[in-house]
Write an enzyme that holds these catalytic residues in place. Structure first.
Site, PDB file in Angstrom:
ATOM      1  N   ASP A 237      44.139 -61.998 -62.728  1.00 19.24           N
ATOM      2  CA  ASP A 237      44.917 -62.504 -63.933  1.00 19.24           C
ATOM      3  C   ASP A 237      45.602 -63.620 -62.879  1.00 19.24           C
ATOM      4  O   ASP A 237      44.978 -63.774 -61.706  1.00 19.24           O
ATOM      5  CB  ASP A 237      46.041 -61.754 -64.405  1.00 19.24           C
ATOM      6  CG  ASP A 237      46.776 -61.736 -65.160  1.00 19.24           C
ATOM      7  OD1 ASP A 237      47.005 -63.472 -65.500  1.00 19.24           O
ATOM      8  OD2 ASP A 237      48.442 -61.574 -65.708  1.00 19.24           O
TER       9      ASP A 237
HETATM   10  C1  BGC Z   1      48.544 -63.331 -67.831  1.00 21.18           C
HETATM   11  C2  BGC Z   1      47.358 -63.716 -68.644  1.00 21.18           C
HETATM   12  C3  BGC Z   1      47.543 -65.530 -68.344  1.00 21.18           C
HETATM   13  C4  BGC Z   1      47.413 -66.131 -67.489  1.00 21.18           C
HETATM   14  C5  BGC Z   1      46.957 -67.665 -67.578  1.00 21.18           C
HETATM   15  C6  BGC Z   1      48.823 -64.776 -66.947  1.00 21.18           C
HETATM   16  O1  BGC Z   1      50.146 -65.004 -66.788  1.00 21.18           O
HETATM   17  O2  BGC Z   1      49.088 -62.865 -67.529  1.00 21.18           O
HETATM   18  O3  BGC Z   1      47.318 -63.369 -70.022  1.00 21.18           O
HETATM   19  O4  BGC Z   1      45.998 -65.293 -68.907  1.00 21.18           O
HETATM   20  O5  BGC Z   1      48.252 -66.113 -66.892  1.00 21.18           O
HETATM   21  O6  BGC Z   1      47.477 -67.953 -68.074  1.00 21.18           O
END
Ligand code: BGC
Length: 717
Positions: A237
């Site tokens: 993530d």
């Molecule tokens: C989120 C993800 C997301 C990623 C990119 C993170 O803060 O938890 O679900 O895909 O950001 O935006």
């Protein structure tokens, strides 16, 4: 546009050949992003960047430094709304539209779907996930992933695993026992990998049982790649990586976003220092390139964003939104008779500011927006005066009630918004924000013809629920929310939604109430496998509205199920045929739900495990015209009857030394040496109904099993 994803990359793939030609530093460069949304370019070998895009409810594309999408997208209903459709085919249509938009934005990887479960009503990201039930979540996730990948875009199932709260999400440890992990939280991921063939997995921010997920070799190398045979890409993530060698050894491939911090040059250094084998770096680079190869991304760099606003996408999103609206109660008011209305009152903040999506990385900027108030005015025309009073602020409660008295009907559109339900924070209360409860109570008191629309992404308290004439749960239903809501209010569409999550009477009844969000940085999943309705049923707790509940404007009769056999042996599958008839005067849809009750459900089994009273194992949605009948076919394999036994090899050694076990009058529990899925032999009940609390018929099947774990290659039903 890119071709359909190839199901298997051949062993001697282009990607593998490319890895053989890359230097160690080039391979390492491929393991980290270069910016928010792109992987590295290797000009020497003509390897272009790969563009990734959020997220579940639309292809956001590039974003500003503040995280706001630069171009609009179609905005499909959010996770809970898709969950409420109980319709894998419709979810597939919506997901395919998102994938097409991802391609228009030059992205070949979509960071979706989110398959974490609704463990607690206050999780900030409930709106983004489908349901409290792992089987409903898994079935919709499979449909979503297949559709995205069928359109030539890689799906990324997220967030593996235990990300069911936002509080201290980068450091908290989700402490989940192995049985609960397997039966609930890992199940949708298992389906995504083993049934849908998902191409990418995103790790979660949190730790699980003390181990940071990107470094968790037991989970990544052991369960994901080892047991489930995952051959695709594992990415972090965003900003979720903190250790280099540990993560590489565990099987993590790609650090996002860039520039690199723990991977890239740091990973090259770890290989040179002998902390990580070069073969592991080869695998990581190959996984990036193989994914790129599968989606046609090795031949062309990502182009400019060209987001299109198509009429067919608007129509699809509207259909999907109507199919997600849940009619919780109807005391004869709905559908409204448009021709008979002369003056209606519309109140509540969401009548002019509908929440079409939640906040954070799932937030989508649609091509256009309409409000329920606007659409009502347009559709009712000059023959009906639509009076609006938001009902907020000093005197707003009083004014609304006065106006309500003279109206033919009152429509209260209340709810939350992306500032209340979003990423990186949890809600602090289950109550509607501000003085909305008081507003609803006062208009209901002033006019008995009041319909309340709750526009939220997760459960809210409904203290006035007995006092309104009709009640609709309208989740964050996407860009066409307002049109679909008015379609339902005026009876131009049937309210097709069924609750994907129980609505509790009060927060204190919720399964995770005592252990949410965390205590000394540990989130104890103390309720174990009793998530959602499994908890309320085992504890005999009343609920406001049960899991699976939702009314239609027509009526259905569900007939007794016919079973293809009355016994189920090893490797066999059971077909359950359920007759359904539309007995009312309008077209509509019904969701036939099949639950399995184990022998002694609600009590402890021979191994000492508390089994849920019953669990959803299959379902199907049918659309029927008045008088029309259909037969719904549902299928169950052995996994539908199984539970996970963690086993205890040590017990056997200890027992040999202390052969007299003291069980104080209880039956001696069953112990096993090998962990795995087991079935208790005996009569299991099959319960067919229209919600977890409304069971129309029961049947019995005698299942054999017990001694040996199930074959792990069986489909995860
Ligand atoms: C989120 C993800 C997301 C990623 C990119 C993170 O803060 O938890 O679900 O895909 O950001 O935006």
């Amino acid at each position: 546009m890119a071709a359909t994803v190839r199901p298997e990359v051949p062993a001697a793939s282009r990607a593998a050949a490319l890895v053989g030609r890359l230097t160690l530093d080039e391979k390492a460069a491929l393991t980290a992003g270069v910016d928010s949304w792109h992987t590295a370019v290797i000009p020497r070998l003509g390897i272009p960047a790969l563009r990734l895009s959020d997220g579940p409810s639309g292809a956001r594309g590039d974003t500003s430094p503040q995280g706001v999408p630069r171009t609009p997208s179609i905005c499909i209903p959010s996770g809970t709304a898709l969950g409420a459709t109980w319709d894998p085919d419709l979810v597939a249509e919506a997901a395919a539209a998102v994938a097409r938009q991802a391609l228009e934005k030059g992205a070949r990887v979509l960071l979706a779907p989110t398959v974490n479960l609704h463990r607690h009503p206050l999780w900030g990201r409930n709106f983004e996930a489908f349901s409290e039930d792992p089987v409903l979540t898994a079935r919709l996730a499979v449909a979503y992933i297949r559709a995205v990948q069928g359109a030539g875009v890689a799906a990324t199932v997220k967030h593996l695993v235990g990300n069911e709260s936002e509080f201290e999400r980068n450091t908290a440890s989700s402490d989940i026992d192995e049985r609960t992990l397997r039966e609930l939280y890992l199940l949708p991921f298992e389906h995504a990998v083993r049934v849908a063939g998902v191409l990418a997995v995103m790790t979660s921010y949190n730790r699980v049982n003390g181990c940071h997920v990107p470094d968790d070799a037991r989970l990544l190398a052991g369960v994901l790649r080892g047991e489930w045979g995952f051959r695709g890409l594992v990415m972090t993530d965003w900003f979720g990586l903190s250790r280099t060698a540990e993560a590489a050894r565990a099987g993590l491939d790609l650090e996002m976003p860039g520039p690199a911090r723990s991977y890239g040059p740091a990973l090259a250094a770890a290989v040179r220092a002998g902390e990580v084998e070069e073969a592991r770096l080869d695998d990581a680079a190959r996984h990036v390139l193989e994914l790129q190869e599968r989606v046609g991304g090795l031949d062309a760099p990502p182009g400019e964003e060209a987001p299109l606003d198509r009429p067919e996408d608007r129509a699809l999103t509207r259909r999907c939104a109507a199919a997600s609206i849940v009619l919780l109660a109807n005391r004869g008011l709905l559908p409204l008779d448009a021709g008979a209305l002369r003056r209606i009152l519309v109140v509540g903040p969401n009548a002019t500011r509908p929440a079409i999506t939640g906040g954070g990385s799932a937030l989508v900027v649609p091509h256009y927006r309409l409000t329920p108030l606007q659409v009502l005015r347009d559709r009712l025309g000059p023959g009906c005066e639509v009076v609006h009073e938001e009902g907020a602020g000093e005197g707003g409660i009083r004014r609304a009630a006065e106006l309500a008295r003279g109206a033919d009907a009152v429509i209260a559109v209340v709810g939350t918004d992306p500032d209340v339900e979003g990423e990186s924070f949890d809600r602090v209360s289950m109550d509607l924000p501000g003085d909305q409860d008081a507003l609803v109570s006062s208009v209901c008191g002033a006019n008995p013809r009041t319909v309340v629309v709750v526009n939220s992404g997760a459960p809210v308290s409904l203290p006035w629920r007995e006092g309104c004439a009709a009640l609709l749960q309208c989740y964050f239903a996407g860009q066409e929310l307002s049109s679909a809501l008015v379609d339902v209010l005026l009876g131009e569409a049937d309210p097709g939604g069924r609750l994907p999550t129980t609505l509790p009477v009060r927060l204190e009844h919720a399964p995770a109430f005592g252990s949410f969000p965390s205590e000394s940085s540990h989130v104890r999943y103390a309720e174990g496998p009793l998530i959602g309705y499994r908890w309320y049923e085992a504890r005999h707790l009343p609920v406001a509205f049960p899991f699976g509940h939702g009314l239609s404007y027509t009526t259905f009769e569900i007939g007794p199920p016919k079973l293809s056999a009355t016994t189920l042996g090893p490797g066999e599958r059971l077909r359950v045929t359920v007759p359904v008839r539309n007995t009312g005067g309008r077209s509509g849809s019904e969701v036939v739900q099949l639950y399995v009750a184990p022998p002694g459900g609600g009590r402890r089994d021979p191994g000492g495990r508390l089994r849920p009273v019953k669990e959803l194992r299959a379902f199907a949605k049918v659309h029927l015209a008045p008088g029309q009948a259909a037969e719904v076919e549902l299928e169950l394999g052995e996994r539908a009857f199984a539970y996970w036994d963690v086993a205890d090899a040590d017990w056997f050694a200890l027992q040999a030394r202390h052969p007299v076990s003291v069980t104080h009058g209880h039956d001696a529990p069953l112990h096993r040496e090998r962990a795995g899925w087991y079935v208790d032999p005996g009569v299991h009940r099959l319960l067919v109904g229209r919600s977890s609390a409304d069971i129309a018929h029961a049947a019995e099947v005698s299942v054999s099993g017990g001694g040996e774990p199930l074959d792990p290659s069986l489909p995860p039903d």
